[in-house]
Design an enzyme around this catalytic site. Structure first.
Site, PDB file in Angstrom:
ATOM      1  N   ARG A 240       0.846  -1.111   0.030  1.00 17.13           N
ATOM      2  CA  ARG A 240      -0.037  -0.001   0.031  1.00 17.13           C
ATOM      3  C   ARG A 240       0.746   1.238  -0.028  1.00 17.13           C
ATOM      4  O   ARG A 240       0.525   2.015  -0.634  1.00 17.13           O
ATOM      5  CB  ARG A 240      -0.967  -0.111   1.307  1.00 17.13           C
ATOM      6  CG  ARG A 240      -1.946  -1.142   1.203  1.00 17.13           C
ATOM      7  CD  ARG A 240      -2.951  -0.905   2.529  1.00 17.13           C
ATOM      8  NE  ARG A 240      -3.783  -2.255   2.205  1.00 17.13           N
ATOM      9  CZ  ARG A 240      -4.006  -3.043   3.303  1.00 17.13           C
ATOM     10  NH1 ARG A 240      -3.529  -2.940   4.438  1.00 17.13           N
ATOM     11  NH2 ARG A 240      -4.637  -3.931   3.133  1.00 17.13           N
ATOM     12  N   ASP A 279     -16.093  -1.876  -4.634  1.00 19.03           N
ATOM     13  CA  ASP A 279     -16.113  -3.242  -4.095  1.00 19.03           C
ATOM     14  C   ASP A 279     -17.289  -3.815  -4.021  1.00 19.03           C
ATOM     15  O   ASP A 279     -18.289  -3.017  -3.734  1.00 19.03           O
ATOM     16  CB  ASP A 279     -15.522  -3.178  -2.535  1.00 19.03           C
ATOM     17  CG  ASP A 279     -15.067  -4.627  -1.956  1.00 19.03           C
ATOM     18  OD1 ASP A 279     -13.825  -4.995  -1.945  1.00 19.03           O
ATOM     19  OD2 ASP A 279     -16.076  -5.439  -1.992  1.00 19.03           O
ATOM     20  N   SER A 280     -17.615  -5.067  -4.314  1.00 20.09           N
ATOM     21  CA  SER A 280     -19.153  -5.513  -4.364  1.00 20.09           C
ATOM     22  C   SER A 280     -19.820  -5.767  -2.929  1.00 20.09           C
ATOM     23  O   SER A 280     -20.706  -6.075  -2.965  1.00 20.09           O
ATOM     24  CB  SER A 280     -19.000  -7.036  -5.247  1.00 20.09           C
ATOM     25  OG  SER A 280     -18.238  -7.820  -4.357  1.00 20.09           O
ATOM     26  N   ASP A 327      -6.948  -5.592  -7.048  1.00 28.90           N
ATOM     27  CA  ASP A 327      -6.497  -6.294  -5.665  1.00 28.90           C
ATOM     28  C   ASP A 327      -7.447  -7.497  -5.585  1.00 28.90           C
ATOM     29  O   ASP A 327      -8.147  -7.520  -4.649  1.00 28.90           O
ATOM     30  CB  ASP A 327      -6.253  -5.777  -4.466  1.00 28.90           C
ATOM     31  CG  ASP A 327      -5.709  -6.637  -3.417  1.00 28.90           C
ATOM     32  OD1 ASP A 327      -5.159  -7.742  -3.627  1.00 28.90           O
ATOM     33  OD2 ASP A 327      -5.929  -6.174  -2.313  1.00 28.90           O
ATOM     34  N   CYS A 367      -3.647 -12.963  -5.300  1.00 21.90           N
ATOM     35  CA  CYS A 367      -3.113 -13.788  -4.173  1.00 21.90           C
ATOM     36  C   CYS A 367      -3.547 -15.321  -4.128  1.00 21.90           C
ATOM     37  O   CYS A 367      -3.552 -16.150  -3.271  1.00 21.90           O
ATOM     38  CB  CYS A 367      -3.920 -13.176  -2.961  1.00 21.90           C
ATOM     39  SG  CYS A 367      -5.784 -13.211  -3.355  1.00 21.90           S
TER      40      CYS A 367
HETATM   41  N1  SAH Z   1      -7.446  -4.190  -1.463  1.00 23.12           N
HETATM   42  C1  SAH Z   1      -8.040  -4.386   0.051  1.00 23.12           C
HETATM   43  C2  SAH Z   1      -8.150  -6.178  -0.210  1.00 23.12           C
HETATM   44  C3  SAH Z   1      -9.185  -6.501  -1.183  1.00 23.12           C
HETATM   45  S1  SAH Z   1      -9.586  -8.197  -1.060  1.00 23.12           S
HETATM   46  C4  SAH Z   1      -7.252  -4.075   0.814  1.00 23.12           C
HETATM   47  O1  SAH Z   1      -6.108  -3.417   0.741  1.00 23.12           O
HETATM   48  O2  SAH Z   1      -7.579  -4.192   1.908  1.00 23.12           O
HETATM   49  C5  SAH Z   1     -10.580  -8.491  -2.582  1.00 23.12           C
HETATM   50  C6  SAH Z   1     -11.974  -7.846  -2.170  1.00 23.12           C
HETATM   51  O3  SAH Z   1     -12.613  -8.004  -3.519  1.00 23.12           O
HETATM   52  C7  SAH Z   1     -13.056  -8.416  -1.159  1.00 23.12           C
HETATM   53  O4  SAH Z   1     -13.073  -6.919  -0.293  1.00 23.12           O
HETATM   54  C8  SAH Z   1     -14.242  -8.469  -2.000  1.00 23.12           C
HETATM   55  O5  SAH Z   1     -15.375  -8.001  -1.409  1.00 23.12           O
HETATM   56  C9  SAH Z   1     -14.089  -8.068  -3.282  1.00 23.12           C
HETATM   57  N2  SAH Z   1     -14.856  -8.642  -4.352  1.00 23.12           N
HETATM   58  C10 SAH Z   1     -14.757  -9.906  -4.807  1.00 23.12           C
HETATM   59  N3  SAH Z   1     -15.443 -10.061  -5.947  1.00 23.12           N
HETATM   60  C11 SAH Z   1     -15.580  -8.823  -6.513  1.00 23.12           C
HETATM   61  C12 SAH Z   1     -16.207  -8.230  -7.595  1.00 23.12           C
HETATM   62  N4  SAH Z   1     -16.510  -9.249  -8.446  1.00 23.12           N
HETATM   63  N5  SAH Z   1     -16.326  -7.033  -7.795  1.00 23.12           N
HETATM   64  C13 SAH Z   1     -15.970  -6.227  -7.019  1.00 23.12           C
HETATM   65  N6  SAH Z   1     -15.358  -6.777  -5.556  1.00 23.12           N
HETATM   66  C14 SAH Z   1     -15.047  -7.700  -5.334  1.00 23.12           C
END
Ligand code: SAH
Length: 423
Positions: A240, A279-280, A327, A367
């Site tokens: 980050r 985010d979804s 991410d 990941c």
């Molecule tokens: N970048 C974040 C961690 C991301 S984890 C950080 O720094 O803390 C992955 C995220 O993707 C989760 O919050 C999950 O809710 C979201 N997610 C999963 N599928 C998704 C989609 N199709 N569209 C948007 N968000 C999604």
């Protein structure tokens, strides 16, 4: 000439027989898992997972959670582990020393070593977050412990650990003095390992409302009982900050933003002009908004949406960004889903380039442990080819050092974070 000195690993049966007490003492094995011929090599190489397919038969009486010795087909001791008939990982290995019992002192030693590493890394601050125990990478296959401020969040992914959990919790209490301990169970693990599904406060007190932590000087509220993973994505701490260094005066898109980590670093440390996080999950967006407010960040806006759909809409509206962060969650949950996952990563990165201005920064993560670094490079090559744009990789990064990689279990290497410039 004198007799050669006895190598204790050469004839374990004789060794054990010479000290009959060993067989019945706590932490020693009453049974042996005998490997199929020519299957011993990975375990001499200290890989800790013995799959059911590598085992020829079990000699002696063994119940799930019992200590068992792994032997070659010719009767040589290889390692000591814990048996679980309900998992494909039939035996998880913990010691390669025939004299080492898997007793209370052994688990305590491993936990002390793990906690000491985080002190060496300077991560012992009471208001910070760090991973105290990272399963195989800390010689504790099946146990993950995150410290989130004054609380611990424990994930159990192996039955052997679950059976010893009371003792482990006592040692953790003594070593880090938490105010409370939560237990979280990852989706699917309970059935794959035969561990009990539990979620919630296990010991001590719960915070009244969210727990607060500080990371890179930024404050976050964490939902310990229902947040994703163990509550916070600690592994991205340093990425980050690294990504933020490229954000100055840029218009930033933070895809899969969860509680807003990349966005807030981009605003506070990077001097980004405006940031849009998607985010979804409605809960994630609520957390991200609350965290922005907590830190007085006004340049970041968060919206609940599917990131693929949002990218489509942004392209149609001819929106352009100076930096895009991707991410996503783990797309490859198993080796068999690798091809589908690679296609999804390709599509996502391709779509990101559609809204990235020339000279823009792409921070792209995966990941999925099944996707290697080489796969990830290859994937970006395909994206560059199709989009007819140059991609310069500026930094190839991984998880923060409190998530070490064990060279004998490369499955512990999972997070890729590439910072790229796209021409
Ligand atoms: N970048 C974040 C961690 C991301 S984890 C950080 O720094 O803390 C992955 C995220 O993707 C989760 O919050 C999950 O809710 C979201 N997610 C999963 N599928 C998704 C989609 N199709 N569209 C948007 N968000 C999604």
């Amino acid at each position: 000439m004198s007799e050669p000195t006895t190598d204790p690993t050469a004839d374990p049966a004789a060794d054990l027989a010479s000290d009959g007490a060993l067989e019945t003492a706590v932490g020693f094995a009453a049974a042996q898992a005998i490997l199929k011929p020519r299957k011993a090599r990975p375990f001499y190489g200290r890989h800790p997972w013995v799959l059911d397919s590598a085992i020829h038969h079990i000699q002696g009486e063994v119940a799930d959670g019992d200590v068992v010795d792994l032997m070659t087909d010719t009767g040589k001791f290889v390692a000591r582990g814990i048996f679980n008939s309900q998992s494909r990982i039939r035996v998880r290995l913990y010691s390669w020393d025939i004299h080492q019992a898997l007793d209370d002192a052994f688990w305590r030693g491993r936990l002390e070593t793990a906690v000491a590493l985080r002190q060496t890394l300077g991560l012992e601050k009471r208001d910070g977050a760090c991973r105290l125990v990272f399963s195989e990478a800390d010689g504790l296959s099946g146990l993950v412990v995150d410290r989130l401020g004054e609380w611990l969040s424990v994930q159990v992914t192996g039955l052997g650990i679950e059976r010893r959990l009371d003792g482990i919790i006592e040692v953790l209490k003594e070593l880090v003095h938490p105010r409370g301990i939560f237990i979280r169970t990852e989706k699917g693990i309970a059935s794959a390992e035969g561990v009990q599904l539990r979620d919630g406060l296990h010991w001590g007190e719960a915070p009244s409302g969210p727990a607060f932590i500080t990371e890179n000087g930024i404050r976050y509220g964490i939902d310990l009982a229902e947040g994703q993973k163990t509550g916070f994505y600690i592994d991205q701490r340093e990425n980050r900050l690294a990504a933020a260094r490229y954000m100055r005066d840029r218009r930033v898109l933070d895809m899969f933003c969860y509680s807003g980590g990349f966005s807030l670093n981009g605003a506070v440390h990077g001097g980004a002009r405006e940031i849009y996080g998607f985010d979804s999950s409605a809960k994630a967006i609520a957390l991200a908004r609350a965290n922005a407010e907590l830190n007085g960040v006004t340049v970041a806006k968060f919206e609940e949406a599917d990131c693929f759909k949002a990218l489509d809409a942004l392209k149609v509206n001819r929106e352009r960004f100076g930096a895009v962060i991707l991410d996503p969650p783990k797309f490859a949950r198993s080796r068999s889903s690798l091809d589908d996952a690679l296609r999804a990563y390709h599509k996502l990165n391709r779509m990101a380039l559609d809204v990235l201005e020339p000279g823009g920064i792409l921070v792209t993560c995966s990941c999925s442990g099944h996707v290697t670094r080489e796969d990830f490079f290859h994937l970006l090559l395909g994206v560059a080819e199709q989009s007819k744009r140059g991609i310069q990789v500026l930094e190839t990064r991984g998880a923060a050092p409190d998530h070490p990689t064990s060279v004998t279990c490369l499955e512990s290497e999972y997070l890729k974070c590439f910072i790229c410039r796209v021409v």
